[in-house]
Design a protein around this motif. Structure first.
Motif, PDB file in Angstrom:
ATOM      1  N   ARG A  60       0.846  -1.206   0.000  1.00  0.00           N
ATOM      2  CA  ARG A  60       0.000   0.000   0.000  1.00  0.00           C
ATOM      3  C   ARG A  60       0.874   1.245   0.000  1.00  0.00           C
ATOM      4  NH1 ARG A  60      -4.807   1.858   1.593  1.00  0.00           N
ATOM      5  NH2 ARG A  60      -5.696  -0.146   2.124  1.00  0.00           N
ATOM      6  N   ILE A  61       0.459   2.245  -0.761  1.00  0.00           N
ATOM      7  CA  ILE A  61       1.023   3.590  -0.590  1.00  0.00           C
ATOM      8  C   ILE A  61      -0.176   4.503  -0.387  1.00  0.00           C
ATOM      9  CG2 ILE A  61       2.256   5.524  -1.703  1.00  0.00           C
ATOM     10  CD1 ILE A  61       4.123   3.510  -3.000  1.00  0.00           C
ATOM     11  N   GLY A  62      -0.297   5.054   0.790  1.00  0.00           N
ATOM     12  CA  GLY A  62      -1.454   5.910   1.102  1.00  0.00           C
ATOM     13  C   GLY A  62      -2.756   5.199   0.806  1.00  0.00           C
ATOM     14  N   GLU A  63      -3.551   5.830  -0.067  1.00  0.00           N
ATOM     15  CA  GLU A  63      -4.884   5.285  -0.365  1.00  0.00           C
ATOM     16  C   GLU A  63      -4.853   4.166  -1.398  1.00  0.00           C
ATOM     17  OE1 GLU A  63      -7.089   8.721  -1.596  1.00  0.00           O
ATOM     18  OE2 GLU A  63      -6.757   9.645   0.364  1.00  0.00           O
ATOM     19  N   ILE A  64      -3.703   3.954  -2.025  1.00  0.00           N
ATOM     20  CA  ILE A  64      -3.660   2.967  -3.118  1.00  0.00           C
ATOM     21  C   ILE A  64      -3.116   1.630  -2.604  1.00  0.00           C
ATOM     22  CG2 ILE A  64      -2.958   2.537  -5.517  1.00  0.00           C
ATOM     23  CD1 ILE A  64      -4.301   5.274  -5.269  1.00  0.00           C
ATOM     24  N   GLU A  65      -3.956   0.607  -2.766  1.00  0.00           N
ATOM     25  CA  GLU A  65      -3.562  -0.726  -2.301  1.00  0.00           C
ATOM     26  C   GLU A  65      -3.312  -1.629  -3.505  1.00  0.00           C
ATOM     27  OE1 GLU A  65      -6.391  -2.506   0.339  1.00  0.00           O
ATOM     28  OE2 GLU A  65      -5.073  -4.208   0.762  1.00  0.00           O
TER      29      GLU A  65
END
Ligand code: FMN
Length: 387
Positions: free
Chosen positions: A163-168
């Motif tokens: 995951r990076i922030g809101e992006i999984e």
């Protein structure tokens, strides 16, 4: 097996000493440097990563390509030290605070203020120079050596960004070799190309807004025998040692083994990995929800460790803090900083986990030479086979 590191982020070099390696381990120097350079890659990193092309120089404990059993000493030069020679001089130097690049404005989220108060420094540069994640280059170098020891026993280590922030990233079930290959080709260490694009765009957006972002990274280790670590004493539990090591990586705020915190939501029947036996494989599990550990020991299934990295504290977007000279509030403005170092943190995670496992491996099969360890290892495998 143990190590110590020394060195500042803008000093001449990082130094690491590894003690407890066996003799006769052939070291692949290219592979060692490959690990260091992997740490420097990743979408979202700033200018310094382009200046630095890290390589490790071995200055002790290795001769003609293999370890001698003596402590291994490693040096990773800081390429931009030339610009910092005066500021980082070990001799007292005359000059203004500005010339010495004195820091009196602590960043929220960094070690600056606590370190300044604790070590009684009025120049917070003394704190930030060592608390910087530059130190992880030395740790990756040590982990890279540990990884080569494990590789001599067929152990494979992979890592991926979850995951990076809101992006999984969508879950995948790839064989470890393919996972290693595919993540290596990705700017953000994910398998899925669509996710990669989304993450890149997201990082761009965060950067544009003067902000930073963290994420979740995962490490998978395959090829370990049952029984590394032990249940008999708390400090011999390998899952505990790994958790501590992961938490020691700069900016890491949590760690999970296997399904981790999910286990708090599920029933026992949905969590525990059923025990199977086949003559050709021995004991194995029908699933791997517990990430390769029971009772602080490996259970022969792949070890799966996740860590969460908070967003980088140095922000273009000013946060409220207090000047240590005037005690007046200020809002910090910085010259340059990375917006996201999650892909790099993934490489640090892999190498830190490899280190802890290699340590447990030597605790169990320890010997002075690689040959002695191999004999102990083979002997144990036949014991497992005839059990
Ligand atoms: N913090 C920054 O302020 N700027 C950076 O460029 C930066 N890069 C990092 C790169 C990596 C690979 C990692 C793992 C961390 C990085 N950090 C960076 C995080 C800080 O080093 C960390 O937040 C700080 O040392 C305080 O420690 P703590 O967050 O563990 O409490």
């Amino acid at each position: 097996l143990r190590y110590l590191t020394a060195g500042e982020t803008h000093g001449p070099q990082l130094t690491a000493i590894i003690e407890g390696l066996p003799s006769n381990l052939t070291l692949d120097f290219e592979e060692l440097n490959f690990q260091l350079q992997r740490r420097q890659k990743g979408y979202g990193r700033g200018r310094r990563m382009q200046i630095e092309k890290d390589t490790a120089q071995i200055v002790g404990g290795v001769r003609h390509g293999y370890t001698t059993g003596a402590p291994v000493a490693l040096v990773v030069e800081n390429k931009d030290w030339t610009h910092w020679k005066n500021i980082m001089n070990i001799e007292p130097i005359p000059g203004s605070d500005e010339e010495k690049r004195r820091v009196n404005r602590p960043r929220p989220g960094h070690a600056d203020l606590n370190g300044g108060l604790k070590y009684n420094h009025t120049d917070l540069r003394n704190v930030l120079e060592r608390s910087s994640a530059r130190e992880t280059a030395a740790r990756v170098a040590c982990g890279a050596v540990a990884r080569q020891l494990l590789a001599a026993f067929g152990v494979k280590v992979a890592g991926q960004v979850i995951r990076i922030g809101e992006i999984e990233a969508p879950a995948n079930d790839l064989p470890i070799e393919e996972l290693i290959e595919r993540t290596e080709q990705s700017s953000v260490r994910v398998v899925d190309k669509e996710t990669e694009q989304k993450m890149e765009a997201y990082i761009d957006q965060i950067k544009e807004e003067g902000d930073s972002i963290g994420g979740i990274v995962e490490c998978i280790v395959e090829g370990l025998p049952i029984g590394l670590g032990s249940y008999v004493q708390s400090d011999r539990k390998l899952d505990g040692a790994i958790a501590g090591a992961v938490m020691s990586i700069n900016a890491f705020k949590g760690v999970e083994i296997g399904i981790g915190f999910e286990a708090g939501k599920l029933r026992g029947s949905q969590v525990h990995d059923e025990i199977m036996y086949e003559a050709s494989k021995g004991y194995y599990r029908a699933s791997n929800r517990l990430g390769g550990f029971e009772g602080g020991m490996t259970n022969g299934m792949p070890v799966v460790v996740r860590g969460v990295m908070k967003p980088i504290p140095t922000l273009y977007k000013p946060l409220q803090s207090v000047d240590i000279d005037t005690k007046e509030p200020f809002t910090a403005q910085v010259e340059r900083s990375d917006a996201c170092a999650v892909p790099a943190a993934c490489v640090v995670l892999e190498n830190v986990v490899a280190w802890e496992i290699a340590k447990a491996f030597l605790d169990k099969f320890g010997g002075d030479s690689l040959e002695e360890i191999k004999a102990n290892y083979e002997n144990y495998l036949s014991q497992l086979e005839s059990y």
